[in-house]
Enzyme design. Structure first.
Site, PDB file in Angstrom:
ATOM      1  N   LYS A 288       9.503  -6.736 -27.457  1.00 39.65           N
ATOM      2  CA  LYS A 288      10.452  -6.702 -26.324  1.00 39.65           C
ATOM      3  C   LYS A 288       9.821  -7.184 -25.040  1.00 39.65           C
ATOM      4  O   LYS A 288      10.488  -7.776 -24.188  1.00 39.65           O
ATOM      5  CB  LYS A 288      11.013  -5.299 -26.132  1.00 39.65           C
ATOM      6  CG  LYS A 288       9.977  -4.256 -25.699  1.00 39.65           C
ATOM      7  CD  LYS A 288       9.862  -3.148 -26.680  1.00 39.65           C
ATOM      8  CE  LYS A 288       8.527  -2.461 -26.580  1.00 39.65           C
ATOM      9  NZ  LYS A 288       8.281  -1.543 -27.663  1.00 39.65           N
TER      10      LYS A 288
ATOM     11  N   GLY B 298      15.116  -0.818 -32.347  1.00 36.92           N
ATOM     12  CA  GLY B 298      14.592  -0.730 -33.710  1.00 36.92           C
ATOM     13  C   GLY B 298      15.571  -1.157 -34.785  1.00 36.92           C
ATOM     14  O   GLY B 298      15.935  -2.317 -34.884  1.00 36.92           O
TER      15      GLY B 298
ATOM     16  N   ILE C 212      18.727  -0.514 -35.152  1.00 30.98           N
ATOM     17  CA  ILE C 212      20.148  -0.700 -34.804  1.00 30.98           C
ATOM     18  C   ILE C 212      20.415  -2.187 -34.592  1.00 30.98           C
ATOM     19  O   ILE C 212      19.752  -2.822 -33.776  1.00 30.98           O
ATOM     20  CB  ILE C 212      20.512   0.045 -33.496  1.00 30.98           C
ATOM     21  CG1 ILE C 212      20.230   1.534 -33.617  1.00 30.98           C
ATOM     22  CG2 ILE C 212      21.959  -0.213 -33.112  1.00 30.98           C
ATOM     23  CD1 ILE C 212      20.483   2.316 -32.317  1.00 30.98           C
TER      24      ILE C 212
ATOM     25  N   GLY D 135       2.876  12.440 -32.794  1.00 28.23           N
ATOM     26  CA  GLY D 135       2.873  10.981 -32.968  1.00 28.23           C
ATOM     27  C   GLY D 135       4.103  10.301 -32.394  1.00 28.23           C
ATOM     28  O   GLY D 135       4.325   9.112 -32.602  1.00 28.23           O
TER      29      GLY D 135
ATOM     30  N   GLU E 105       2.631   7.909 -27.307  1.00 29.98           N
ATOM     31  CA  GLU E 105       1.293   7.306 -27.335  1.00 29.98           C
ATOM     32  C   GLU E 105       0.331   8.173 -26.517  1.00 29.98           C
ATOM     33  O   GLU E 105       0.752   8.930 -25.640  1.00 29.98           O
ATOM     34  CB  GLU E 105       1.331   5.923 -26.658  1.00 29.98           C
ATOM     35  CG  GLU E 105       2.374   4.982 -27.214  1.00 29.98           C
ATOM     36  CD  GLU E 105       1.884   4.243 -28.445  1.00 29.98           C
ATOM     37  OE1 GLU E 105       0.666   4.250 -28.704  1.00 29.98           O
ATOM     38  OE2 GLU E 105       2.742   3.698 -29.160  1.00 29.98           O
TER      39      GLU E 105
ATOM     40  N   LYS F 231      13.763  -3.763 -22.741  1.00 29.33           N
ATOM     41  CA  LYS F 231      14.872  -3.873 -23.695  1.00 29.33           C
ATOM     42  C   LYS F 231      16.187  -4.200 -22.980  1.00 29.33           C
ATOM     43  O   LYS F 231      16.972  -5.017 -23.459  1.00 29.33           O
ATOM     44  CB  LYS F 231      15.000  -2.569 -24.487  1.00 29.33           C
ATOM     45  CG  LYS F 231      13.826  -2.345 -25.456  1.00 29.33           C
ATOM     46  CD  LYS F 231      13.834  -0.926 -25.999  1.00 29.33           C
ATOM     47  CE  LYS F 231      12.713  -0.682 -27.004  1.00 29.33           C
ATOM     48  NZ  LYS F 231      12.565   0.743 -27.350  1.00 29.33           N
TER      49      LYS F 231
ATOM     50  N   GLY G 104      10.102   3.294 -35.332  1.00 27.31           N
ATOM     51  CA  GLY G 104       9.592   3.698 -36.642  1.00 27.31           C
ATOM     52  C   GLY G 104       9.410   2.480 -37.520  1.00 27.31           C
ATOM     53  O   GLY G 104      10.139   1.494 -37.390  1.00 27.31           O
TER      54      GLY G 104
HETATM   55  N1  HSE Z   1       8.189   3.338 -27.949  1.00 23.65           N
HETATM   56  C1  HSE Z   1       9.530   2.957 -28.258  1.00 23.65           C
HETATM   57  C2  HSE Z   1      10.425   4.176 -28.220  1.00 23.65           C
HETATM   58  C3  HSE Z   1       9.687   2.324 -29.596  1.00 23.65           C
HETATM   59  O1  HSE Z   1       9.952   5.286 -27.997  1.00 23.65           O
HETATM   60  O2  HSE Z   1      11.623   4.008 -28.391  1.00 23.65           O
HETATM   61  C4  HSE Z   1       9.323   0.886 -29.584  1.00 23.65           C
HETATM   62  O3  HSE Z   1      10.127   0.164 -28.703  1.00 23.65           O
END
Ligand code: HSE
Length: 438
Positions: free
Chosen positions: A111, A140, A142, A193, A196, A211, A309
């Site tokens: 992105k 993701g 969708i 997890g 980050e 995005k 994911g």
């Molecule tokens: N880190 C992003 C989120 C996922 O938490 O939606 C990857 O874009």
């Protein structure tokens, strides 16, 4: 879109940049052929490029084709489709550009590069007669880019509005349901997890910013650069705000919105917002993503699902690879079209506001705040006084306003902070407008 410079037999050789969790899931999906109904389309991973070749990989991939050499993928005549899953702008922009110039199609989940350099990359793809697909870069699993690019092409898009960051939605959901504060929940999200070690990209809104920039370009045929998008993260949202918002009939979500009108142009914004409890967006919880698209012909549409994911992202990547392998689809608008929108200013945005203050609990305090708001042409809709602290003679003052201009609110907020009866301005949150919901 011109057809690829490569022959059919070459177009199904795949090169992958990046074998992290998503790259490994894509490699595994290719080798186990989740696309069972398309078994006539042979896909095989010819080469994969990683930064660190010494790391163990989960992917069902022959270790002999893994290297650190980008030249094993770029312009390799056996590779028709390059899949970029490294993330970031450098070196991804360079690798994608060189692959496109070499006549290779590219599929990316990146992105950031599509937000910051996407129009250049799409123009390069167009010049070279190849595809650049990026369904996995937003929300993701969708499918949202494909519908905006293809199925909704006959609509004027009025708004695209969504929860498009799963990490922050997980954190805000926990805060709402458990009454915890940000600092406690971020630690839990990291240990599970979901966040980050350095959560900046998610919690400060940058991930959602990239995005929504990508979605705004598609929806409005207009470049909406990241530096013109208003962006606030969730660090300043407190457990108390969920409690008070709930009493007022709202919850709090990190929203990313792009909306347009012919009069004011395209406004894109990312910020925490109060959402009425009775709209579907209020019930999108945990790491789920959801996007509402409103088109003039179709009306409101709702997309919901896993926004991150390995397997959901691999699902979107595989869809793009198969479209290329089958020879269908277009890249959508490369850059500017004949009638791009103007970029609207956040200063002109109008909405209701939620203000939480810590104020002295004595006569005239509310009158002072009300006067400042009135001077800025802002009308109060309701006021709550909460958590009175009799020892310090302080209380929380929660004020909901009627719709007001952002610039008026910002100048009122500066004046409120100057009042000697106001200890602190704790929160200023926008209330998302859901119009007539009756
Ligand atoms: N880190 C992003 C989120 C996922 O938490 O939606 C990857 O874009």
């Amino acid at each position: 879109m011109a057809t690829s410079a490569r022959s059919d037999s070459q177009s199904t050789g795949i090169g992958i940049f990046g074998l992290g969790v998503v790259g490994s899931a894509v490699a595994s999906a290719i080798s186990t052929r989740h696309n069972a109904d398309d078994s006539s389309i042979p896909l095989n991973v010819v080469a994969a490029v990683v930064r660190d070749t010494s790391r163990n990989r989960d992917a069902l991939i022959d270790s002999s084709i893994i290297s650190a050499d980008p030249g094993s993928v770029i312009a390799n005549p056996e590779i028709g489709v390059v899949v970029e899953l490294m993330g970031g702008v450098d070196p991804a922009f360079d690798y994608i550009t060189r692959s496109l110039h070499a006549g290779q199609h590219v599929v990316t989940a990146n992105k950031e590069v599509m937000a910051k350099r996407g129009s250049e990359l799409l123009a390069t793809a167009s010049t070279n007669g190849v595809h650049l697909f990026y369904e996995a870069s937003v929300a993701g699993g969708i499918p949202i880019i494909g519908p905006l690019m293809n199925d909704l092409g006959g609509n004027k898009i009025q708004s695209v509005r969504g929860i498009i960051n799963g990490t922050t939605n997980f954190i805000l959901t926990k805060m709402a349901h458990e009454g915890s504060d940000f600092d406690d929940v971020i630690a839990e999200a990291q240990s599970l997890g979901y966040a980050e070690a350095d959560p900046t990209a998610d919690v400060d809104g940058f991930d959602a910013l990239y995005k929504i920039s990508v979605l705004a370009r598609l929806a409005y045929y207009t470049e909406v650069p990241v530096d013109v998008i208003h962006c606030e993260g969730i660090r300043e949202v407190h457990a108390k705000d969920f409690r008070y918002a709930s009493e007022l009939g709202y919850t709090i979500k990190l929203l990313a919105v792009a909306q347009a009108s012919e009069k004011s142009g395209v406004l894109a914004r990312v910020h925490p917002a109060l959402i009425p409890l009775d709209v579907p967006m209020a019930s999108v919880n945990g790491v789920l993503n959801a996007v509402e698209v409103e088109g003039d012909l179709v009306g409101p549409l709702w997309f919901q699902g896993p926004g991150a994911g390995p397997n959901p992202t691999a699902s979107a990547v595989m869809g793009d690879i198969l479209r290329i392998a089958k020879g269908v689809g277009s890249n959508g608008p490369a850059s500017k079209t004949p009638e791009p929108f103007e970029i609207a200013s956040m200063a002109d945005h109008k909405c209701q506001y939620y203000i939480r203050l810590t104020a002295a609990d004595r006569p005239g305090v509310l009158a002072n705040v009300a006067r400042v708001l009135s001077d800025a042409d802002i009308s109060i809709s309701s006021v709550l006084q909460k958590d009175t602290d009799i020892y310090n003679s302080q209380a929380d003052l929660v004020i909901m306003t009627h719709p007001a201009r952002e610039s008026n609110m910002q100048s009122a907020v500066s004046s409120i902070k100057e009042l000697d009866t106001v200890v602190r301005l704790d929160s200023l949150l926008r209330v998302e407008n859901y119009g007539d919901r009756s």
